[in-house]
Structures are given as structure tokens and as C-alpha cells.
Design an enzyme around this catalytic site. Structure first.
Site, PDB file in Angstrom:
ATOM      1  N   ARG A 131       0.856  -1.185   0.000  1.00 34.61           N
ATOM      2  CA  ARG A 131       0.000   0.000   0.000  1.00 34.61           C
ATOM      3  C   ARG A 131       0.895   1.240   0.000  1.00 34.61           C
ATOM      4  O   ARG A 131       1.529   1.557   1.007  1.00 34.61           O
ATOM      5  CB  ARG A 131      -0.925  -0.008   1.212  1.00 34.61           C
ATOM      6  CG  ARG A 131      -1.870   1.178   1.251  1.00 34.61           C
ATOM      7  CD  ARG A 131      -2.855   1.040   2.389  1.00 34.61           C
ATOM      8  NE  ARG A 131      -2.214   1.083   3.703  1.00 34.61           N
ATOM      9  CZ  ARG A 131      -2.883   0.964   4.845  1.00 34.61           C
ATOM     10  NH1 ARG A 131      -4.186   0.751   4.830  1.00 34.61           N
ATOM     11  NH2 ARG A 131      -2.242   1.021   5.994  1.00 34.61           N
ATOM     12  N   ASP A 185       1.725   5.302  -0.192  1.00 37.14           N
ATOM     13  CA  ASP A 185       1.122   6.529   0.304  1.00 37.14           C
ATOM     14  C   ASP A 185       0.818   7.507  -0.824  1.00 37.14           C
ATOM     15  O   ASP A 185       1.240   7.313  -1.965  1.00 37.14           O
ATOM     16  CB  ASP A 185       2.080   7.214   1.292  1.00 37.14           C
ATOM     17  CG  ASP A 185       2.116   6.516   2.638  1.00 37.14           C
ATOM     18  OD1 ASP A 185       1.157   5.818   2.983  1.00 37.14           O
ATOM     19  OD2 ASP A 185       3.127   6.690   3.351  1.00 37.14           O
ATOM     20  N   TYR A 223      12.064  -1.167  -3.481  1.00 36.95           N
ATOM     21  CA  TYR A 223      11.742   0.244  -3.682  1.00 36.95           C
ATOM     22  C   TYR A 223      12.922   0.976  -4.314  1.00 36.95           C
ATOM     23  O   TYR A 223      14.083   0.643  -4.072  1.00 36.95           O
ATOM     24  CB  TYR A 223      11.384   0.917  -2.353  1.00 36.95           C
ATOM     25  CG  TYR A 223       9.973   0.621  -1.892  1.00 36.95           C
ATOM     26  CD1 TYR A 223       8.910   1.439  -2.272  1.00 36.95           C
ATOM     27  CD2 TYR A 223       9.703  -0.483  -1.096  1.00 36.95           C
ATOM     28  CE1 TYR A 223       7.623   1.163  -1.862  1.00 36.95           C
ATOM     29  CE2 TYR A 223       8.416  -0.775  -0.683  1.00 36.95           C
ATOM     30  CZ  TYR A 223       7.382   0.056  -1.069  1.00 36.95           C
ATOM     31  OH  TYR A 223       6.091  -0.222  -0.673  1.00 36.95           O
ATOM     32  N   ARG A 245      11.340   6.364   3.238  1.00 35.39           N
ATOM     33  CA  ARG A 245      11.489   7.827   3.142  1.00 35.39           C
ATOM     34  C   ARG A 245      12.267   8.390   4.321  1.00 35.39           C
ATOM     35  O   ARG A 245      13.011   9.371   4.173  1.00 35.39           O
ATOM     36  CB  ARG A 245      10.115   8.478   3.027  1.00 35.39           C
ATOM     37  CG  ARG A 245       9.431   8.200   1.678  1.00 35.39           C
ATOM     38  CD  ARG A 245       7.987   8.659   1.675  1.00 35.39           C
ATOM     39  NE  ARG A 245       7.876  10.046   2.084  1.00 35.39           N
ATOM     40  CZ  ARG A 245       6.739  10.601   2.530  1.00 35.39           C
ATOM     41  NH1 ARG A 245       5.636   9.869   2.648  1.00 35.39           N
ATOM     42  NH2 ARG A 245       6.710  11.864   2.871  1.00 35.39           N
TER      43      ARG A 245
END
Length: 300
Positions: A95, A97, A156, A247
Site C-alpha cells: 500500500r 502513500d 523500492y 522515506r
């Protein structure tokens, strides 16, 4: 969606995200026991398909369906129901953001009849227009295959560009900073994070994961020369991630690369197990869900 592909190709010079949500069983066609799918709830005759999905995150409030806000999940489900009004909701590997992009998100869907995979992807892409979402590939999978629970790893990519001139082609697709960063120092700092650790420092205070302990399998930094600048590509891999973990890591390593933090301060921040010890959180538009690994690639 093609803009993402175009922006990610070029010469190379060297070498929470929130955790996936446990969807309602009726939506994913599975009965849940101890957080894992046990059996199909939907008609077992409904064939299941894996979908590889690309999307530009700037246009969405995230992957997950939300009230009164556009989401990638809702966009894909609405396209599916143009083909099959009885199709239940889809389940995804991760999921993302608001503002985070997808290069190779994976989801699965159950349909009331069998489709040729190529025709399914083509039909979905037709109904997805003009949304910045594309079905790259579709493939039939076993009834008990699950986009989230069958996954072994998530990968990622984070794009950070250092240059004074404004970004044009990469605008909205990378985080820009004005000065060149020390990639070796960032690699030294990132090395402290590899392995199994308590990542409390690097997760959001609203993270819903039961445990802050995760295993970071890889963190690699690649540099690419750009006109009057340098792009730094962070490749991060783990079985799963905490909310805002990637992040938070990238924002912290940027401080190391800028010379504001010594590399060893990353180890101290990790050991502190305190969110206040983290560096700044990097913006979402530099982050991409780049891929999902399974015991066997459903797309061959």
C-alpha cells in the site's frame, strides 16, 4: 503512466510506506486465520489473475481505496467492473502513500470467466484511460496465490537529483536538492541499517505494524550524471517495510551526503529507537514501488 518509464532510462555511471493492509476477506476472496488466507470465500470457479501495475502517484491519495479521494485501487477496480460487474475487490502486494509512484505494483483479482492474459491487460488499459495507471502484464495464478501473502520481498527505488537548475523532465518524479552529495558517505551510513534491527527511529508515529523489528536485505546507491547535476538512485529491498521507513532512511542519508551528519550518526540514530533521532523524512514523489518478488514469478 509512460512518463515513468521514459524518465527512468539513461546512462549509468556506477554502482511507510505503509505495510500492505489486511483487506476485508470479502474483498480479497479469502478467509483469514491468524492474518493469513486459508480458503476462498468467492466461488471457486472464479479464475484468479495477477496484475502488474504502473502508476503516477501524484494524482492519487495513495493505493488504498478512500472516501471522497482518488486512489489507485479504486481506479483499477472500476476498470475491472467494466469488464465484470461481479468482480470482487482486488488485493495488492503493498500500500503506497499519497504521491508515491508504482513501477511494478502487483495485485490479484478474481473474475467470473477466463480471459486471455494479453486481452485482459489490453481491455483494462482501455477502461483505465485517461488515468495515469497502466496494466503492464496479467497472468493466471492458482486459486490460493495471493499478491500480498505469497510475496517474499518488496523492492523500492528512490530518486534524488542534485542540481541548481529546476527539473523539467523529472519534475514531480524525483526529490531535488541544490548541492552535490557525498555518495560514499551515504553508503557508509546506510551500511549500519543492513540486517535485522529495531527500526523505531525510522518509522512513522502512526505506523500500525505490531513490531518495529524488520530485516533490511539491501540498500544500494547508484549515481548517474545529468546535465549540470547528479542523480542518486537508492535501491532498497526487504520482505516488508514499516510506514515511512524508506522515506525516513533516505531523508537521513541525504543529511549524511550533505555533510550535516557523519555516517556513524546513522548507527546512533538506529540504536536510539526514538523517532526524534531520525533525520527529515524525504518527500513522497521521489519514491517508487519498483517490484515484488515471489517464489515463482507469476508473469514468467
Amino acid at each position: 503512466a509512460g512518463l515513468l518509464h521514459d524518465a527512468l532510462h539513461g546512462p549509468s555511471s556506477d554502482g511507510k510506506v505503509k505495510s500492505p493492509e489486511p483487506s476485508h476477506p470479502a474483498a480479497i476472496g479469502a478467509r483469514m486465520v491468524a492474518g493469513r488466507p486459508l480458503a476462498r470465500v468467492t466461488d471457486a470457479s472464479m479464475p484468479r489473475y495477477a496484475l502488474q501495475i504502473e502508476y503516477h502517484g501524484a494524482h492519487f491519495a495513495g493505493w488504498q481505496r478512500q472516501k471522497e479521494q482518488p486512489s489507485v485501487q479504486q481506479t483499477v477496480e472500476e476498470a475491472l467492473r467494466q469488464l465484470d460487474p461481479k468482480a470482487p475487490g482486488i488485493a495488492a502486494a503493498g500500500r503506497t502513500d499519497a504521491g508515491v509512484h508504482g513501477l511494478a505494483q502487483v495485485a490479484h483479482c478474481d473474475l467470473s470467466r477466463r480471459w486471455d492474459p494479453f486481452r485482459l491487460s489490453e481491455a483494462l488499459n482501455w477502461h483505465l484511460k485517461p488515468a495515469p495507471v497502466a496494466i503492464l502484464r496479467a497472468a493466471p495464478v492458482a486459486d490460493d496465490w495471493h499478491a500480498r501473502f505469497s510475496a517474499l520481498e518488496r523492492r523500492y527505488l528512490f530518486r534524488l537529483i542534485a542540481r541548481r537548475a529546476p527539473l523539467t523532465h523529472a519534475a514531480g518524479l524525483a526529490w531535488q536538492v541544490p548541492r552535490t552529495l557525498d555518495s560514499d558517505a551515504m553508503r557508509m551510513g546506510g551500511a549500519h541499517l543492513i540486517g535485522r534491527h529495531d527500526f523505531t527511529t525510522f518509522r512513522s508515529v502512526i505506523c500500525q505494524a505490531q513490531s518495529p523489528v524488520k530485516t533490511l536485505d539491501a540498500l544500494e546507491i547508484e549515481t548517474r550524471s545529468l546535465p549540470q547535476g547528479t542523480e542518486y538512485r537508492f535501491h532498497v529491498r526487504a520482505r516488508s517495510f514499516l510506514h515511512n521507513q524508506v522515506r525516513s532512511i533516505i531523508g537521513t542519508l541525504e543529511r549524511v551526503g550533505a555533510g550535516s551528519w557523519p555516517p556513524d550518526r546513522v548507527a546512533a540514530a538506529l540504536a536510539a529507537r526514538d523517532r526524534a533521532a531520525c533525520g527529515p523524512v524525504s518527500p513522497p514523489h521521489g519514491l517508487y514501488l519498483a517490484g515484488v518478488g515471489y517464489p515463482e514469478d507469476p508473469f514468467g
